[in-house]
Design an enzyme around this catalytic site. Sequence first.
Site, PDB file in Angstrom:
ATOM      1  N   ASP A 161       1.294  -1.340  -0.298  1.00  0.00           N
ATOM      2  CA  ASP A 161      -0.162  -0.084   0.005  1.00  0.00           C
ATOM      3  C   ASP A 161       0.871   1.412  -0.200  1.00  0.00           C
ATOM      4  O   ASP A 161       2.023   0.935   0.357  1.00  0.00           O
ATOM      5  CB  ASP A 161      -0.871  -0.374   1.509  1.00  0.00           C
ATOM      6  N   ILE A 162       0.387   2.108  -0.728  1.00  0.00           N
ATOM      7  CA  ILE A 162       1.785   3.383  -0.910  1.00  0.00           C
ATOM      8  C   ILE A 162       0.877   4.652  -0.258  1.00  0.00           C
ATOM      9  O   ILE A 162      -0.795   4.681   0.126  1.00  0.00           O
ATOM     10  CB  ILE A 162       0.905   3.806  -2.831  1.00  0.00           C
ATOM     11  N   ASN A 176      -2.145  12.875  -4.283  1.00  0.00           N
ATOM     12  CA  ASN A 176      -2.991  13.510  -5.264  1.00  0.00           C
ATOM     13  C   ASN A 176      -3.702  14.854  -4.767  1.00  0.00           C
ATOM     14  O   ASN A 176      -4.198  15.159  -6.172  1.00  0.00           O
ATOM     15  CB  ASN A 176      -4.711  12.159  -5.493  1.00  0.00           C
ATOM     16  N   ARG A 235      10.594 -11.832  -7.793  1.00  0.00           N
ATOM     17  CA  ARG A 235      11.568 -12.963  -8.318  1.00  0.00           C
ATOM     18  C   ARG A 235      10.455 -12.992  -9.657  1.00  0.00           C
ATOM     19  O   ARG A 235       9.733 -12.741  -9.654  1.00  0.00           O
ATOM     20  CB  ARG A 235      11.264 -14.347  -7.163  1.00  0.00           C
ATOM     21  N   GLU A 281      -4.344   2.106  -4.171  1.00  0.00           N
ATOM     22  CA  GLU A 281      -3.472   2.895  -4.621  1.00  0.00           C
ATOM     23  C   GLU A 281      -2.217   1.488  -3.492  1.00  0.00           C
ATOM     24  O   GLU A 281      -1.507   1.376  -3.118  1.00  0.00           O
ATOM     25  CB  GLU A 281      -2.895   3.961  -3.471  1.00  0.00           C
ATOM     26  N   ARG A 306      12.501  -5.932  -0.367  1.00  0.00           N
ATOM     27  CA  ARG A 306      13.066  -5.240  -1.550  1.00  0.00           C
ATOM     28  C   ARG A 306      12.737  -4.614  -2.411  1.00  0.00           C
ATOM     29  O   ARG A 306      12.653  -3.554  -3.091  1.00  0.00           O
ATOM     30  CB  ARG A 306      14.005  -6.468  -2.261  1.00  0.00           C
TER      31      ARG A 306
END
Length: 484
Positions: free
Chosen positions: A352-353, A360, A384, A395, A415
């Site tokens: 989730d951003i 926005n 992977r 989002e 990662r």
Amino acid sequence: MSEEIQFHQAVMERGDAAVLVVDADELAVRWASPAALRLFGTASGVFPDLVDPADAAAVASFLQAAIGRDSASRGTCAVPVEGSTARRVDLVARDLSADPAVGGLVVVALDVTGWAERSEELGRRLGTDGLTGVANRAGLLPRLEQAARGAPDSGPGPVLMFLDLDGFKTVNDRYGHAAGDLVLRGVAAHLDAVMAGRGTVARVGGDEFVVLLDRSDEQEAVAFAQEAVNLEFTVAGDVVRVTASAGIMVVRRGYRAESLLHRADLAMYRAKATGRAHAVVYRDDLQDWVLARKLEVDQLAERLEHMRLEKQALVEAATIDQRTGLPNPAAFDADHDLQNRRGRPYSLLLVDIDHFHDYNTLYRYLAGHEALRKVGQAIRRAVRTTDRTYRYGGEEFTVLLPDARLHEATAVGERVRLAVEQSGIEHRGNPGGVLTVSVGVVEAEPGATVTDVIEEANIALLEAKDTGRNQVTGRTAHTPRPPA
């Protein structure tokens, strides 16, 4: 006698070289080595009389042509052997009449019978179909070329028939290739017996046979083709009837073998189009039919390609998110169901951003759309190659990790978090000034529904956000037990 002469004489007497000295005028043998005596059985008389009578005139001409030449002449002949087949012999002749020590034609005879027999046997094998024992394409073409060279301009002559077995694929599909091979051998044996020495039978590929009649006319050839293959075989207890469609080409001079086969093949396809067990004689207007059929096939292929592209577009519209190019929730649900039915552990990332509503507000929606695309790319690069990334909605992104346990999936989640942060997408409303994500990681047990897994992932995601965002938190989704 000098030592050199004694040496040469010893070599000639004890060696295997068949050497003769022949008088240039009378072509009579003046001297022969022991090997020549063994090969020809004598060392007296006129040399052409020592070879097979059918080759005598050719050998005489060969020797006369060698007279006066500076280089060696080469020829071949057969040498009769009492009580056995004739030996095949290569001849090399050189005129040494001017040499006083020789005074005639020196003829070296080399017995090549064994080599010739092996060469013929190899040629027979190369020209024979290994499955059926009849000729193959390589064995057919020289005979067809020879038939075309000797064909009359009109009237009865060689006739070519191209036969394709009707419905043979069904035999292979239903009973297996071993049964199909049995049928092919049976058809070949039947055709060979029906021909009875009147021509050549060849298998030119798959279930295709060619029959070359030495002498026939159109009417006889059509009747022959219609009855040539009408057989019944017992396969796995079932009676299988085998027929063939035939294309017929009357062989005339001026045609190459491949051209004749091509025309007979076109006629066979025309026969195939009219139904089973038909025979069609090639006419020039068949080329127009072929062009028309090709146009139909091309138009059909074009329509099928158009339909394929339409279907592909519909599938993409239904399963691909247009803003990011990633698979959408419908694709995720289908893939999750497939993964779940494998019965193996797997893991899921819910990404989730952070503070995206504020993003926005600050940068407007077009910039928000571009940010979504860039985040999706960063996630794909970080996971992977066996993992699949989806835009889940708003989002949020999800990643399916087949066969991954919680510790592996958590490492992948870390990662992903770093990859997004290091992308450096500006976000003034976020601590640190760049766009970041929070990641919930869940290890799913086989049997967990998509709702169960997403619910557990959401709990892990909320825990990550509660700890200050830009974090990775993991947990295990347990399969609910059925009520007692």
